[in-house]
Design a protein around this motif. Structure first.
Motif, short mmCIF file in Angstrom:
data_model
loop_
_atom_site.label_atom_id
_atom_site.label_comp_id
_atom_site.label_asym_id
_atom_site.label_seq_id
_atom_site.Cartn_x
_atom_site.Cartn_y
_atom_site.Cartn_z
N LYS A 70 55.19 -23.61 -14.74
CA LYS A 70 54.57 -24.56 -13.82
C LYS A 70 53.42 -23.90 -13.06
CE LYS A 70 55.55 -28.22 -10.51
NZ LYS A 70 56.59 -29.03 -9.83
N ALA A 71 53.60 -22.62 -12.70
CA ALA A 71 52.53 -21.91 -11.99
C ALA A 71 51.28 -21.84 -12.85
CB ALA A 71 53.00 -20.50 -11.62
N PHE A 72 51.43 -21.53 -14.14
CA PHE A 72 50.28 -21.46 -15.03
C PHE A 72 49.66 -22.84 -15.22
CE2 PHE A 72 51.40 -17.19 -15.78
CZ PHE A 72 50.34 -16.58 -16.44
N ASP A 73 50.51 -23.84 -15.39
CA ASP A 73 50.03 -25.21 -15.60
C ASP A 73 49.18 -25.67 -14.41
OD1 ASP A 73 49.65 -27.74 -16.56
OD2 ASP A 73 51.72 -28.38 -16.40
N LYS A 74 49.67 -25.44 -13.20
CA LYS A 74 48.97 -25.89 -12.01
C LYS A 74 47.68 -25.12 -11.76
CE LYS A 74 51.86 -29.12 -11.26
NZ LYS A 74 51.46 -30.51 -11.55
N ASN A 75 47.54 -23.98 -12.44
CA ASN A 75 46.29 -23.22 -12.33
C ASN A 75 45.39 -23.45 -13.53
OD1 ASN A 75 46.24 -21.34 -9.83
ND2 ASN A 75 48.34 -21.16 -10.58
N GLY A 76 45.68 -24.52 -14.27
CA GLY A 76 44.80 -24.94 -15.35
C GLY A 76 44.99 -24.23 -16.67
N GLU A 77 46.10 -23.47 -16.81
CA GLU A 77 46.36 -22.78 -18.08
C GLU A 77 47.53 -23.46 -18.77
OE1 GLU A 77 46.27 -18.54 -18.37
OE2 GLU A 77 45.30 -18.33 -16.42
N LYS A 78 47.23 -24.28 -19.75
CA LYS A 78 48.25 -25.02 -20.48
C LYS A 78 48.91 -24.12 -21.52
CE LYS A 78 47.38 -29.06 -18.54
NZ LYS A 78 48.36 -29.77 -17.69
N LEU A 79 50.22 -24.05 -21.47
CA LEU A 79 50.96 -23.27 -22.45
C LEU A 79 51.48 -24.21 -23.54
CD1 LEU A 79 52.99 -20.92 -20.06
CD2 LEU A 79 50.80 -20.48 -21.18
N ASP A 80 51.60 -23.69 -24.75
CA ASP A 80 52.02 -24.48 -25.89
C ASP A 80 53.49 -24.88 -25.77
OD1 ASP A 80 53.36 -24.27 -28.83
OD2 ASP A 80 51.33 -25.08 -28.98
N GLN A 81 53.77 -26.16 -25.97
CA GLN A 81 55.13 -26.69 -25.82
C GLN A 81 56.12 -26.01 -26.76
OE1 GLN A 81 55.90 -29.24 -23.53
NE2 GLN A 81 58.06 -28.83 -23.97
N ASP A 82 55.76 -25.87 -28.01
CA ASP A 82 56.67 -25.24 -28.98
C ASP A 82 56.99 -23.81 -28.58
OD1 ASP A 82 56.80 -27.52 -30.52
OD2 ASP A 82 55.21 -26.88 -31.91
N ARG A 83 55.99 -23.09 -28.12
CA ARG A 83 56.20 -21.70 -27.74
C ARG A 83 57.06 -21.59 -26.48
NH1 ARG A 83 50.62 -18.36 -28.32
NH2 ARG A 83 51.92 -16.83 -27.22
N MET A 84 56.89 -22.51 -25.55
CA MET A 84 57.74 -22.50 -24.36
C MET A 84 59.21 -22.73 -24.72
SD MET A 84 55.61 -24.31 -21.25
CE MET A 84 55.11 -25.80 -22.13
N GLU A 85 59.45 -23.66 -25.64
CA GLU A 85 60.82 -23.95 -26.04
C GLU A 85 61.44 -22.79 -26.81
OE1 GLU A 85 61.06 -27.75 -28.00
OE2 GLU A 85 59.97 -28.77 -26.40
N VAL A 86 60.66 -22.15 -27.68
CA VAL A 86 61.15 -20.98 -28.40
C VAL A 86 61.41 -19.83 -27.44
CG1 VAL A 86 60.54 -19.20 -30.10
CG2 VAL A 86 60.13 -21.61 -30.62
#
Length: 281
Positions: free
Chosen positions: A122-138
């Motif tokens: 969430k910290a990265f997301d709110k700072n404009g850095e979108k992380l890949d959904q598949d990679r987050m789940e893995v």
């Protein structure tokens, strides 16, 4: 670099948020961007809808670093994060796509720590850095799998989570090298071989059960299908982490060797004493 981002557990009261901020050495809340992490966030980032916001306790402080610094995770009060280690967090964060960040984790009460990754995302997301959904789940599956193996082997003689951490790193590196060399993903047999070689290298082959091995196999078959397998950034972050973990593994080996050495000395003098005693008996 911008302000650090303080993501606090949504289950905390105002007083507990303040207490957590103090644990993280936040002296002035105006110096950080702050926001809660909730059960809805867990579902959004990880497709995990089983956790209620009231259960979200652990909190993180994330500060982006200069390129090349790698990922550094510090657990401020490890006595309260009862299961997950800093290297497990780092390893999983790299899988998710986190790079060049200092992450400090704290909790005011005892928690396993498995949900802290959500706060990082969430910290990265709110700072404009979108992380890949598949990679987050893995990454979450990686954290849960390695934690499970570590917990189930905690009392096993010769086991240390640092060895497992290094084995996980080497499996990732070997899969990436194979993909780069062959131009295609590893077969199931290749993945099995790579896992076996890594476990054997760190004397873990007789500690990991077949069920645990099958979970590792499932994890890394999914891992190699994510963009992490081709990422130069991931390779660099893993090299940084590997250097840190290798130091810990080397210390373990040295301690074991010293322990064996002193055991042999003890046995030597014990045998001398027994020989002397037998003369007078």
């Amino acid at each position: 670099m911008g302000k650090p981002t303080f993501v606090y557990g949504g289950g905390l009261s105002d007083a507990q948020i303040k207490e957590t901020a103090e644990l993280l050495d936040i002296e002035d809340m105006d110096n950080v961007n702050s926001l809660p992490v909730t059960g809805e966030d867990l579902e959004f980032y990880l497709n995990d809808g089983d956790t209620q916001t009231s259960e979200m306790i652990s909190s993180v402080l994330v500060q982006k670093q200069n390129a090349g610094k790698g990922v550094e995770v510090i657990i401020e009060n490890p006595e309260q994060i009862t299961q997950i280690t800093s290297d497990q967090y780092t390893n999983a964060s790299i899988t998710a796509g986190v790079a060049d960040a200092k992450i400090v984790i704290a909790s005011i009460s005892r928690v396993t720590g498995e949900s802290a990754l959500t706060g990082i995302y969430k910290a990265f997301d709110k700072n404009g850095e979108k992380l890949d959904q598949d990679r987050m789940e893995v990454a979450q599956e990686e954290l849960e799998t390695t934690n499970e193996i570590a917990q189930e082997n905690a009392e096993s003689e010769g086991f240390d989570s640092s060895k497992l951490d290094q084995a996980i790193i080497e499996i990732k590196q070997a899969l990436a090298d194979l993909k780069e060399k062959q131009g295609e993903l590893a077969t199931r047999e290749d993945v099995e071989r790579i896992i076996n070689e890594a476990l054997s290298k760190f004397d873990l082959e007789n500690m990991v059960t077949q069920e645990q091995f099958d979970k590792l196999l499932s994890l890394f078959e999914k891992y190699q299908k994510t963009s992490a397998i081709d990422s130069t950034e991931v390779k660099e972050q893993l090299l940084n982490l590997s250097s840190s973990v290798q130091d810990k593994v080397s210390d373990l080996i040295s301690q074991a060797e010293e322990s064996g050495f002193f055991d042999r000395i003890g046995n030597f003098f014990k045998e001398i004493w027994q020989a002397i005693s037998s003369v007078f008996n």
